[in-house]
Design a protein around this motif. Structure first.
Motif, PDB file in Angstrom:
ATOM      1  N   VAL A  96       0.845  -1.194   0.000  1.00 53.76           N
ATOM      2  CA  VAL A  96       0.000   0.000   0.000  1.00 53.76           C
ATOM      3  C   VAL A  96       0.883   1.247   0.000  1.00 53.76           C
ATOM      4  O   VAL A  96       2.046   1.207   0.407  1.00 53.76           O
ATOM      5  N   GLY A  97       0.323   2.347  -0.458  1.00 55.06           N
ATOM      6  CA  GLY A  97       1.098   3.580  -0.458  1.00 55.06           C
ATOM      7  C   GLY A  97       0.280   4.763  -0.914  1.00 55.06           C
ATOM      8  O   GLY A  97      -0.776   4.618  -1.532  1.00 55.06           O
ATOM      9  N   GLY A  98       0.783   5.942  -0.599  1.00 49.43           N
ATOM     10  CA  GLY A  98       0.112   7.169  -1.007  1.00 49.43           C
ATOM     11  C   GLY A  98       0.644   8.360  -0.230  1.00 49.43           C
ATOM     12  O   GLY A  98       1.481   8.220   0.669  1.00 49.43           O
ATOM     13  N   PHE A  99       0.160   9.541  -0.595  1.00 49.92           N
ATOM     14  CA  PHE A  99       0.568  10.773   0.079  1.00 49.92           C
ATOM     15  C   PHE A  99      -0.284  11.000   1.328  1.00 49.92           C
ATOM     16  O   PHE A  99      -1.494  10.797   1.314  1.00 49.92           O
ATOM     17  N   LEU A 140       5.485   4.878  -7.017  1.00 48.93           N
ATOM     18  CA  LEU A 140       5.146   5.891  -6.016  1.00 48.93           C
ATOM     19  C   LEU A 140       6.389   6.640  -5.541  1.00 48.93           C
ATOM     20  O   LEU A 140       6.339   7.845  -5.267  1.00 48.93           O
ATOM     21  N   MET A 141       7.517   5.939  -5.438  1.00 52.68           N
ATOM     22  CA  MET A 141       8.766   6.616  -5.054  1.00 52.68           C
ATOM     23  C   MET A 141       9.164   7.647  -6.105  1.00 52.68           C
ATOM     24  O   MET A 141       9.590   8.759  -5.781  1.00 52.68           O
ATOM     25  N   LYS A 142       9.037   7.276  -7.369  1.00 48.10           N
ATOM     26  CA  LYS A 142       9.375   8.192  -8.456  1.00 48.10           C
ATOM     27  C   LYS A 142       8.414   9.390  -8.474  1.00 48.10           C
ATOM     28  O   LYS A 142       8.808  10.517  -8.805  1.00 48.10           O
ATOM     29  N   LEU A 143       7.168   9.141  -8.114  1.00 42.16           N
ATOM     30  CA  LEU A 143       6.184  10.214  -8.031  1.00 42.16           C
ATOM     31  C   LEU A 143       6.563  11.189  -6.919  1.00 42.16           C
ATOM     32  O   LEU A 143       6.484  12.412  -7.085  1.00 42.16           O
ATOM     33  N   ALA A 144       6.982  10.638  -5.769  1.00 43.74           N
ATOM     34  CA  ALA A 144       7.422  11.479  -4.650  1.00 43.74           C
ATOM     35  C   ALA A 144       8.650  12.296  -5.046  1.00 43.74           C
ATOM     36  O   ALA A 144       8.763  13.486  -4.701  1.00 43.74           O
ATOM     37  N   GLU A 145       9.554  11.672  -5.778  1.00 44.70           N
ATOM     38  CA  GLU A 145      10.753  12.384  -6.246  1.00 44.70           C
ATOM     39  C   GLU A 145      10.375  13.522  -7.183  1.00 44.70           C
ATOM     40  O   GLU A 145      10.942  14.621  -7.121  1.00 44.70           O
ATOM     41  N   LYS A 146       9.424  13.265  -8.051  1.00 47.81           N
ATOM     42  CA  LYS A 146       8.970  14.281  -9.014  1.00 47.81           C
ATOM     43  C   LYS A 146       8.462  15.530  -8.307  1.00 47.81           C
ATOM     44  O   LYS A 146       8.728  16.666  -8.738  1.00 47.81           O
ATOM     45  N   ASN A 148       9.212  16.286  -5.172  1.00 53.05           N
ATOM     46  CA  ASN A 148      10.171  16.615  -4.109  1.00 53.05           C
ATOM     47  C   ASN A 148       9.593  16.404  -2.707  1.00 53.05           C
ATOM     48  O   ASN A 148       9.679  17.270  -1.836  1.00 53.05           O
ATOM     49  N   LYS A 149       9.003  15.230  -2.504  1.00 52.91           N
ATOM     50  CA  LYS A 149       8.429  14.883  -1.208  1.00 52.91           C
ATOM     51  C   LYS A 149       9.212  13.720  -0.586  1.00 52.91           C
ATOM     52  O   LYS A 149       9.591  12.776  -1.293  1.00 52.91           O
ATOM     53  N   PRO A 150       9.469  13.766   0.718  1.00 49.84           N
ATOM     54  CA  PRO A 150      10.203  12.675   1.376  1.00 49.84           C
ATOM     55  C   PRO A 150       9.404  11.376   1.365  1.00 49.84           C
ATOM     56  O   PRO A 150       8.178  11.382   1.267  1.00 49.84           O
ATOM     57  N   ILE A 151      10.130  10.267   1.479  1.00 52.71           N
ATOM     58  CA  ILE A 151       9.518   8.933   1.434  1.00 52.71           C
ATOM     59  C   ILE A 151       9.757   8.220   2.761  1.00 52.71           C
ATOM     60  O   ILE A 151      10.863   8.217   3.285  1.00 52.71           O
ATOM     61  N   VAL A 152       8.702   7.609   3.279  1.00 54.87           N
ATOM     62  CA  VAL A 152       8.810   6.753   4.474  1.00 54.87           C
ATOM     63  C   VAL A 152       8.255   5.382   4.120  1.00 54.87           C
ATOM     64  O   VAL A 152       7.103   5.267   3.690  1.00 54.87           O
ATOM     65  N   THR A 153       9.073   4.342   4.263  1.00 57.44           N
ATOM     66  CA  THR A 153       8.582   2.984   4.028  1.00 57.44           C
ATOM     67  C   THR A 153       8.423   2.264   5.361  1.00 57.44           C
ATOM     68  O   THR A 153       9.279   2.375   6.243  1.00 57.44           O
TER      69      THR A 153
END
Length: 315
Positions: A96-99, A140-146, A148-153
Motif C-alpha cells: 500500500v502507499g500514497g501521500f 510511487l517513489m518516483k512520483l514522490a521524487e517528481k 520533491n516529497k520525502p519517502i517513508v517505508t
C-alpha cells in the motif's frame, strides 16, 4: 492474545483484579496490598521484556493486535490519499502507499499490509507482495521524487510472495530494480521495520538514508522457521535458528546494519498504540528535518557508502 512468557504477568494481573473486586464488594481497605502487587507486576514486566530471547521477540513482532502499516498511516496522517496499481499488471493489495500529511508536511508512505482475519489475510496475501507490488512501490517513489516529497517505508512482511506466477512475472528483477533505483532517489528516504523484515521482501523497500527498527521487530535473510526447515528439515528448531540468525533490533544495530532502534511501550507496540504512533511521528519528522538539511548529492553518496560498508568481502 497472551504469549507463553506473558502468562506469569497475566496471572498476577488476574489476582490484582480479584483483590480490587473483593475490596469493592466487602468495603475492606486493601490499599497497601494492591500497591505492593502493582509494584511487583511493574518489576516483573520490566524484567520479562528486558530479557526476551530472540524467538520471543519474533513472537511479539507477529502479535495479532500489533499495529500494521495502515494503522500507523491512518494515525500519523491527515487526508491520506492511497494510490493504486503498477500501471502494468494490477494493483497488489499486499503493498500500500500514497501521500499523507503529517503536521502540515506531505510525505509519501509505502509499506506492506497484513490482515487481521482470514478474509483480510487472503485479500492482502499475508503481506507478501508480488512483482507488481514492488513495481507499484517504485512508481510511487518516483512520483514522490517528481514532487520533491520525502519517502517513508514501513516494512512488515514474512517475505516476497514465492509463488510460480510471481517468478514468471519477474519477482527477482522487480526487487533488484527497486534496490538500484532507491540508491539514486534525490529525496530523503526513511525505512522503518515495524514487524517482520524478511529477506528480499523487506529489502525491496528497505534502501534508505536512515533505516530504523522498532524494538520488538526482526530483520533477517530468512525467517527462523524456514531456516530450521532447511537445516534440520523440521520447524522444531526455530528457537535455535532465531538465536543463530541474530535478527533482533539490538543485533542489527550492533552489526551496523540499521541506524537506530525506536523504543516501544513496555509490552510491545500493541499495548499502547497511541504512544507508539507519537514516538514514531517524532522520529520521522526529526529525521526528515535532518536529511533535508543535506543536498540531494550528499544524501545519495552517503546512502551508497553506508550500504557499501556492510558485510565482509574477501578476494
Amino acid at each position: 492474545m497472551l504469549l507463553d512468557f506473558e502468562q506469569p504477568i497475566a496471572s498476577l494481573e488476574g489476582k490484582l483484579a480479584e483483590m480490587k473486586k473483593l475490596a469493592a464488594e466487602s468495603q475492606v481497605d486493601v490499599t497497601e496490598a494492591v500497591q505492593a502487587l502493582e509494584e511487583k507486576i511493574k518489576i516483573l514486566k520490566k524484567e520479562t521484556y528486558a530479557n526476551l530471547t530472540r524467538w520471543q521477540r519474533v513472537q511479539l513482532s507477529r502479535h495479532v493486535e500489533r499495529p500494521y502499516t495502515l494503522d500507523y498511516i491512518n494515525q500519523l496522517t491527515t487526508s491520506f490519499i492511497e494510490l493504486h496499481g503498477d500501471r502494468n499488471v494490477r494493483d497488489d493489495k499486499a503493498m500500500v502507499g500514497g501521500f499523507g500529511e503529517v503536521d502540515g508536511k506531505t510525505i509519501m508512505f509505502i509499506g506492506q499490509q497484513k490482515g487481521r482475519n482470514t478474509k483480510e489475510r487472503q485479500y492482502r496475501n499475508f503481506g507478501m507482495a508480488n512483482p507488481e507490488g514492488y513495481r507499484k512501490a517504485l512508481r510511487l517513489m518516483k512520483l514522490a521524487e517528481k514532487f520533491n516529497k520525502p519517502i517513508v517505508t514501513l516494512i512488515d512482511t514474512p517475505g516476497a510472495f514465492p509463488g510460480l506466477e510471481a517468478e514468471e512475472r519477474g519477482q527477482g528483477e522487480a526487487i533488484a530494480r527497486n534496490l538500484k533505483e532507491m540508491f539514486m532517489l534525490k529525496v530523503p528516504v526513511i525505512c522503518i521495520i515495524i514487524g517482520e523484515g524478511a529477506s528480499g521482501g523487506a529489502l525491496g523497500i528497505g534502501i534508505g538514508d536512515r533505516v530504523y527498527m522498532l524494538e520488538n521487530s526482526w530483520y533477517s535473510v530468512i525467517s527462523p522457521e524456514n531456516c530450521s526447515t532447511i537445516l534440520w528439515r523440521s520447524w522444531n528448531y526455530k528457537e535455535q535458528s532465531a538465536e543463530a540468525l541474530k535478527l533482533t533490533a539490538k543485533d542489527m544495530l550492533g552489526n551496523k546494519l540499521v541506524d537506530g532502534i525506536i523504543k516501544e511501550p513496555l509490552g510491545g507496540a500493541h499495548v499502547n498504540p497511541e504512544k507508539m504512533v507519537k514516538t514514531l511521528k517524532k522520529k520521522i519528522l526529526e529525521t526528515i528535518a535532518e536529511l533535508e538539511a543535506q543536498s540531494p548529492e550528499d544524501r545519495i553518496m552517503s546512502r551508497i557508502e553506508k550500504f557499501s560498508e556492510m558485510g565482509v568481502v574477501t578476494e
